[in-house]
Scaffold this active site. Structure first.
Site, PDB file in Angstrom:
ATOM      1  CD  GLU A 160      -3.058  -0.987   0.295  1.00  0.00           C
ATOM      2  OE1 GLU A 160      -2.935  -0.253  -0.707  1.00  0.00           O
ATOM      3  OE2 GLU A 160      -4.076  -1.650   0.527  1.00  0.00           O
ATOM      4  CG  HIS A 193      -3.985   0.940   5.386  1.00  0.00           C
ATOM      5  ND1 HIS A 193      -5.325   1.132   5.165  1.00  0.00           N
ATOM      6  CD2 HIS A 193      -3.690  -0.268   4.856  1.00  0.00           C
ATOM      7  CE1 HIS A 193      -5.812   0.079   4.525  1.00  0.00           C
ATOM      8  NE2 HIS A 193      -4.842  -0.791   4.331  1.00  0.00           N
ATOM      9  CG  HIS A 251      -7.518  -4.277   6.681  1.00  0.00           C
ATOM     10  ND1 HIS A 251      -7.048  -5.402   6.034  1.00  0.00           N
ATOM     11  CD2 HIS A 251      -7.025  -3.230   5.987  1.00  0.00           C
ATOM     12  CE1 HIS A 251      -6.301  -5.045   4.998  1.00  0.00           C
ATOM     13  NE2 HIS A 251      -6.255  -3.731   4.952  1.00  0.00           N
ATOM     14  CE1 TYR A 283     -15.645  16.027  22.406  1.00  0.00           C
ATOM     15  CE2 TYR A 283     -17.470  14.894  23.468  1.00  0.00           C
ATOM     16  CZ  TYR A 283     -16.148  15.293  23.463  1.00  0.00           C
ATOM     17  OH  TYR A 283     -15.333  14.971  24.506  1.00  0.00           O
ATOM     18  CG  HIS A 292      -8.850  -1.842   1.772  1.00  0.00           C
ATOM     19  ND1 HIS A 292      -8.043  -1.474   0.721  1.00  0.00           N
ATOM     20  CD2 HIS A 292      -8.002  -2.232   2.754  1.00  0.00           C
ATOM     21  CE1 HIS A 292      -6.769  -1.663   1.060  1.00  0.00           C
ATOM     22  NE2 HIS A 292      -6.728  -2.114   2.294  1.00  0.00           N
ATOM     23  CE1 TYR A 305      -8.001  25.188  25.928  1.00  0.00           C
ATOM     24  CE2 TYR A 305      -9.830  24.448  24.550  1.00  0.00           C
ATOM     25  CZ  TYR A 305      -9.351  25.163  25.638  1.00  0.00           C
ATOM     26  OH  TYR A 305     -10.205  25.873  26.412  1.00  0.00           O
TER      27      TYR A 305
HETATM   28 ZN   LIG Z   1      -5.131  -2.653   3.521  1.00  0.00          ZN
END
Ligand SMILES: [Zn+2]
Length: 215
Positions: free
Chosen positions: A74, A93, A95, A114, A156, A209
């Site tokens: 990736e 990244h 899953h 929120y 994904h 902040y």
């Molecule tokens: Zn992936």
């Protein structure tokens, strides 16, 4: 120890944290940090508990690298995020179950809490499905990340970004918690959504902040 070595170690420490926090299993996630004229990114197919700092691959922003291990499959969206988003210095990244369940349905996360503001706006979008590792997936992810620091990827998983690795990992954990809450709320009926003005107020408060911590 050099700053580069510290970043390599930081990637492994956060990779282990990603597994222990349940965000990821085995080798399914990948992490990177902006470094020099490129990025340090996890290699393909090696479990975090077997990774050594020297195994982390340095890849230039032109996609070239000189390392015995291949970068994560990736790498493309990691690289493209650093090119498109100068304020981003780390990308996570994974899953995780609840984010991915929503992504299977092509659903975004609306402002049910929120803390959605931690991703920069009143929703966490879901990028359309494209084969992993492709330029099309990268283009879709960058579109879904517009004015946001995180997004889902259809069928994904998810992407979280940040000014540093700790912030990106914090957002990844927060996104999974929001996805879990949203799925629970859906089971109770039509979830009630906070108005955009309120989320804008919280986004401004977080920025004021300089921290994105729980109020
Ligand atoms: Zn992936």
């Amino acid at each position: 120890m050099s700053k580069e070595f510290d970043h390599r170690r930081e990637i492994i420490v956060h990779g282990l944290k990603m597994n222990s926090s349940g965000l990821s299993q085995g080798t399914s996630g990948n992490l990177s940090v902006r470094w020099s004229d490129g990025m340090l990114v996890t290699p393909s197919g090696i479990a975090y508990d077997a990774l050594q700092p020297e195994d982390i691959v340095f890849m230039k922003l032109d996609g070239s690298f000189d390392h015995p291990l291949a970068p994560s499959s990736e790498w493309r969206f990691h690289r493209d995020i650093y090119v498109a988003r100068p304020e981003v210095n780390a990308v996570v990244h994974a899953h995780p179950t609840h984010c991915t369940a929503l992504a299977i349905q092509g659903m975004e996360i609306p402002a049910v809490h929120y803390m959605i503001a931690s991703a920069g706006g009143p929703s966490i979008r879901c990028a359309s499905y494209h084969t992993y590792g492709t330029e099309a997936l990268s283009v879709a992810a960058i579109a879904a990340l517009e004015n946001r620091s995180g997004c889902l990827l259809a069928h994904h998983g998810m992407i979280a970004t940040g000014a540093n690795m700790a912030k990106a990992m914090w957002l990844a954990v927060e996104m999974e918690a929001l996805a879990h809450l949203y799925i629970l709320a859906l089971q109770l009926g039509k979830p009630r959504i906070l108005p955009d003005e309120e989320i804008a107020r919280v986004v401004a408060k977080f920025a004021h902040y300089g921290l994105r911590e729980r109020a």
